[in-house]
Design a protein around this motif. Structure first.
Motif, PDB file in Angstrom:
ATOM      1  N   ASP A  72       0.826  -1.204   0.000  1.00  0.00           N
ATOM      2  CA  ASP A  72       0.000   0.000   0.000  1.00  0.00           C
ATOM      3  C   ASP A  72       0.865   1.260   0.000  1.00  0.00           C
ATOM      4  O   ASP A  72       0.557   2.242  -0.697  1.00  0.00           O
ATOM      5  CB  ASP A  72      -0.926   0.007   1.215  1.00  0.00           C
ATOM      6  N   ASP A  76       1.206   4.049  -3.299  1.00  0.00           N
ATOM      7  CA  ASP A  76       1.066   5.509  -3.249  1.00  0.00           C
ATOM      8  C   ASP A  76       2.286   6.206  -3.843  1.00  0.00           C
ATOM      9  O   ASP A  76       2.160   7.207  -4.560  1.00  0.00           O
ATOM     10  CB  ASP A  76       0.857   5.975  -1.800  1.00  0.00           C
ATOM     11  N   GLU A  80       2.385   8.461  -7.273  1.00  0.00           N
ATOM     12  CA  GLU A  80       2.870   9.837  -7.145  1.00  0.00           C
ATOM     13  C   GLU A  80       3.980  10.151  -8.157  1.00  0.00           C
ATOM     14  O   GLU A  80       4.007  11.231  -8.752  1.00  0.00           O
ATOM     15  CB  GLU A  80       3.396  10.071  -5.733  1.00  0.00           C
TER      16      GLU A  80
END
Length: 217
Positions: A72, A76, A80
């Protein structure tokens, strides 16, 4: 034996494949991988990711070797920093019509086609994609190429979230949130009791659903 062999302690350079091809002039290298190929239930999910040249994301590896928390976190970071990323899904009924190999290839192709910019090179985890783009099929690519490893993480997190947030509430008696659709003992027992759902891959359940032969006395 002590601490193990030197071979076990050598870290893989996950940018070696990318670096070799950047030096050849390739700019937009996309890594492609899939998740859910061996499941009894649900979609096969493919992801395609183009990462910036030279960027190293600490901790990136084959998604199967990472904890859920780490996946997780990396998801991210990948989202990004990625120049582009995309996900494509092929459902169970289509898998049954085509077979899992062809369905996987279609999902990978669709994921690549959604990328902007268009990649000039593909690194694919142990597959070939029907696209007019230079590509390398890399065995165990999710453990040797950062681009493929990033795609592996995106695909895995995406599919796991589908299992937990969408599919498990639809069919709570099957435990999809726990086993993610794989053929665990609990999952097989649930199918035996409740029968298959519309999202089960019937072609994967032939033996499980076969009528037992009558006992002769």
């Amino acid at each position: 034996m002590g601490r193990g062999s030197n071979k076990d302690q050598v870290e893989v350079d996950l940018l070696q494949w990318e670096r070799d091809h950047w030096e050849q002039g390739y700019e937009a290298i996309a890594g492609i991988d899939e998740v859910g190929r061996g499941c009894l239930f649900g979609d096969v999910v493919a992801a395609a990711v183009i990462m910036p040249k030279g960027l190293i994301l600490d901790g990136v590896n084959d998604s199967k070797k990472l904890t859920e928390k780490k996946r997780d976190q990396l998801y991210d970071q990948i989202v990004e920093h990625a120049i582009a990323w995309s996900v494509a899904r092929i459902d169970a009924s289509t898998i049954d019509k085509l077979n899992i190999k062809q369905a996987t290839r279609i999902a990978m192709k669709q994921a690549v086609e959604q990328l902007e910019p268009v990649p000039d090179l593909l690194f694919v985890d142990a597959e070939k994609i029907d696209l007019p783009i230079m590509q390398h099929s890399i065995i165990k690519g999710d453990a040797t190429s950062q681009s493929i490893a990033c795609a592996s993480i995106i695909a895995k997190v995406t599919r796991d979230r589908l299992c937990v947030e969408e599919w498990d509430p639809l069919y709570p008696e099957y435990g999809i949130a726990v086993h993610k659709g794989y053929g665990t003992k609990i999952h097989r027992e649930a199918i035996a009791v409740h029968g298959p759902t519309p999202m089960h891959r019937r072609s994967f359940l032939i033996k499980l659903l076969a009528e037992p032969e009558p006992t002769l006395f």
